[in-house]
Scaffold this active site. Structure first.
Site, PDB file in Angstrom:
ATOM      1  N   ARG A  42      27.923  23.140  37.266  1.00 43.16           N
ATOM      2  CA  ARG A  42      29.230  23.775  37.407  1.00 43.16           C
ATOM      3  C   ARG A  42      29.945  23.212  38.624  1.00 43.16           C
ATOM      4  NH1 ARG A  42      30.132  28.840  40.489  1.00 43.16           N
ATOM      5  NH2 ARG A  42      32.241  29.631  40.058  1.00 43.16           N
ATOM      6  N   ARG A  83      43.858  36.438  47.068  1.00 41.27           N
ATOM      7  CA  ARG A  83      43.108  36.378  48.320  1.00 41.27           C
ATOM      8  C   ARG A  83      43.979  36.792  49.500  1.00 41.27           C
ATOM      9  NH1 ARG A  83      38.239  33.858  47.698  1.00 41.27           N
ATOM     10  NH2 ARG A  83      37.942  32.692  45.757  1.00 41.27           N
ATOM     11  N   LYS A 228      35.881  33.473  30.772  1.00 36.79           N
ATOM     12  CA  LYS A 228      35.135  34.285  31.732  1.00 36.79           C
ATOM     13  C   LYS A 228      35.594  35.746  31.622  1.00 36.79           C
ATOM     14  CE  LYS A 228      34.663  32.471  35.835  1.00 36.79           C
ATOM     15  NZ  LYS A 228      35.052  31.839  37.123  1.00 36.79           N
ATOM     16  N   THR A 286      26.276  35.364  38.100  1.00 40.65           N
ATOM     17  CA  THR A 286      26.543  36.043  39.369  1.00 40.65           C
ATOM     18  C   THR A 286      25.365  36.873  39.872  1.00 40.65           C
ATOM     19  OG1 THR A 286      28.861  36.242  38.669  1.00 40.65           O
ATOM     20  CG2 THR A 286      28.216  37.351  40.697  1.00 40.65           C
TER      21      THR A 286
END
Length: 500
Positions: A42, A83, A228, A286
């Protein structure tokens, strides 16, 4: 490399995805990781430059070719991750009841209670009473007031926040698009760099996937799409999203922030089950071995997490920080490989021939072997589906040592993979990009053969290759399946061969 870090060829069915980063991007480490069991690398486009990713991709291609192994690359787009902006000193303590002001523009650079973020419309999208979470949910605030371009926040869950950490608003319907300007620029990179899969972050609806497919096709990219699942809206639209994507990732990081943490295991099982029925590969990701960022051994809970994901039916498990920045990247891959193998042993000890499995209704689509986009790779013709079903039954009854699939598009190999046979699958294709993409398929060892000939020649090649790699012995049975091969009328064939 020591034998303890060497995965036996074809003996671990569940695929391993490893994230490259500062701890693992060197050529030497890439080689060790492949030996330890990595099937897919990845490339996280939330970090690094295009030059960094080009160098990594070049090294992966060179080393995998030298090792004669098909290794896939997943380009993971950043997506609309919200963010924080810069904070004074890089971090701020958020005491219970303290008040902060979130603005669309950076204000009061020296005031720790003035916050900014990368998504300028966020203050306007918020509503009074909504919860705003920071740093993967470790800090929480509530909106107490708002005006044009600003929102007042009060700390409800104290902790520390740092510059550029993530912001989540679980209950908000934000107007942000799934593909950002950065993502589109990163897709321009994709146009000149062949990757097997592109991961689409923060999917909410099927239209997000179809837009990415349009952008890929516009750039002439053949990459498949990994949707995702990390938003509650995606869970609500799960079946529709699965129906238009090529693969799915259970992205438990943001998912565990966006929904109540106690619901994550249920949603994980729901996603895996939906993908199993739809014949779509699914990656569980994760914090699977999170402690191995700093420890050479995982916790018992982490080992159980990986083990149970395999029992649930995931096609692949993923390592993130464990290999990207961790101190023991090779050990993390090897540990995950061993846990997967142990889980598979449990599965097949109770079902020696494999797990009888029936897919959902076969979808329409292009024939195996037609040219054009690789969209909807899970689609197969009814005749191919019937042949695969019969081959899986034969394999289970004979306890075949190996199934051999000759395919052009990879659809037949994916159909075989989803039957979860105990017999490993050797998949031969004349398309190198398909060979790499098949590295994500559970139980499939892909090989690139420039020319696929008659069934007898496929058998001869498979027999010789398996003998060379000590995968078969005299008296073993091989089950050979042919999908549609371009310019070859002999297709959808099933053959059983006893090794002499």
């Amino acid at each position: 490399m020591t034998d303890s870090f060497l995965e036996p060829l074809g003996q671990v069915r569940t695929k391993i995805v490893a994230t490259l980063g500062p701890a693992s991007r060197s050529p030497e480490m890439i080689r060790k990781l492949i030996n330890a069991g990595v099937d897919v690398f990845r490339l996280n486009f939330s970090h690094g430059t295009h030059d960094d990713h080009t160098e990594s991709l070049t090294n992966i291609r060179r080393i995998s070719d030298e090792m004669q192994r098909q290794v896939c690359v997943l380009q993971d787009l950043c997506g609309p991750k919200i963010r924080l902006g810069d904070l004074p000193g890089g971090a701020v303590e958020c005491d219970f009841g303290a008040e902060f002001r979130l603005s669309s523009e950076q204000k009061g650079a020296d005031d720790p209670h003035e916050l900014s973020c990368t998504y300028k419309d966020l203050p306007d999208d918020l509503e009074v009473g909504q919860a705003v979470l920071f740093a993967d949910g470790t800090v929480g605030m509530e909106v107490t007031a708002k005006g044009e371009g600003w929102a007042q926040l009060k700390v409800t869950l104290p902790g520390r926040i740092r510059s550029h950490q993530g912001i989540n608003v679980p209950s908000a319907a934000l107007s942000v698009e799934a593909l950002t300007e950065k993502d589109l620029a990163d897709l321009d990179w994709t146009a000149t760099h062949s990757v097997g899969y592109v991961g689409l972050s923060f999917v909410r609806r099927p239209e997000d996937v179809t837009r990415l497919r349009h952008e890929l096709e516009k750039r002439g990219c053949r990459a498949r799409i990994v949707a995702k699942i990390e938003k509650p809206q995606a869970v609500a639209n799960l079946e529709a999203i699965v129906d238009v994507t090529d693969a799915v990732m259970v992205a438990r990081g943001d998912l565990g922030v966006e929904i109540d943490v106690e619901k994550v295991p249920t949603v994980q099982k729901q996603i895996i089950d939906a993908c199993r029925k739809a014949r779509v590969p699914v990656i569980t990701a994760t914090q699977m071995l999170n402690s191995m960022e700093t420890s050479s051994r995982p916790t018992r809970a982490e080992a159980s997490d990986v083990f149970n994901a395999v029992l649930d039916g995931t096609d692949a498990v993923m390592l993130s920080g464990e290999t990207a920045i961790g101190e023991y990247p090779v050990a993390a891959v090897s540990t995950m490989s061993k846990i997967c193998r142990e889980a598979e042993h449990l599965i097949f000890s109770g079902n020696p021939g494999g797990i009888p499995f029936t897919c959902c209704a076969v979808r329409g689509g292009k024939k195996d072997g037609e040219t054009g986009a690789v969209a909807r790779v899970s689609q197969v013709l009814p005749v191919t589906d019937a042949i695969v079903d019969a081959a899986s039954t034969v394999s289970r009854r004979l306890k075949a040592a190996l199934m051999v699939v000759a395919t052009h598009s990879g659809r037949t190999a994916l159909a075989v993979s989803k039957h979860r046979n105990a017999s490993p699958t050797l998949a031969l294709t004349d398309d190198v990009e398909v060979a790499r993409a098949m590295s994500l398929y559970w139980g499939v060892t892909p090989l690139h053969i420039p020319e696929l000939f008659q069934t007898g020649q496929v058998l001869a090649f498979a027999d010789e290759w398996c003998r060379t790699h000590d995968l078969i012995n005299s008296g073993d049975h091989l089950v050979i399946v042919r999908g549609v091969i371009p310019n070859n009328p002999n297709h959808n064939a099933l053959l059983v061969h006893e090794v002499e």
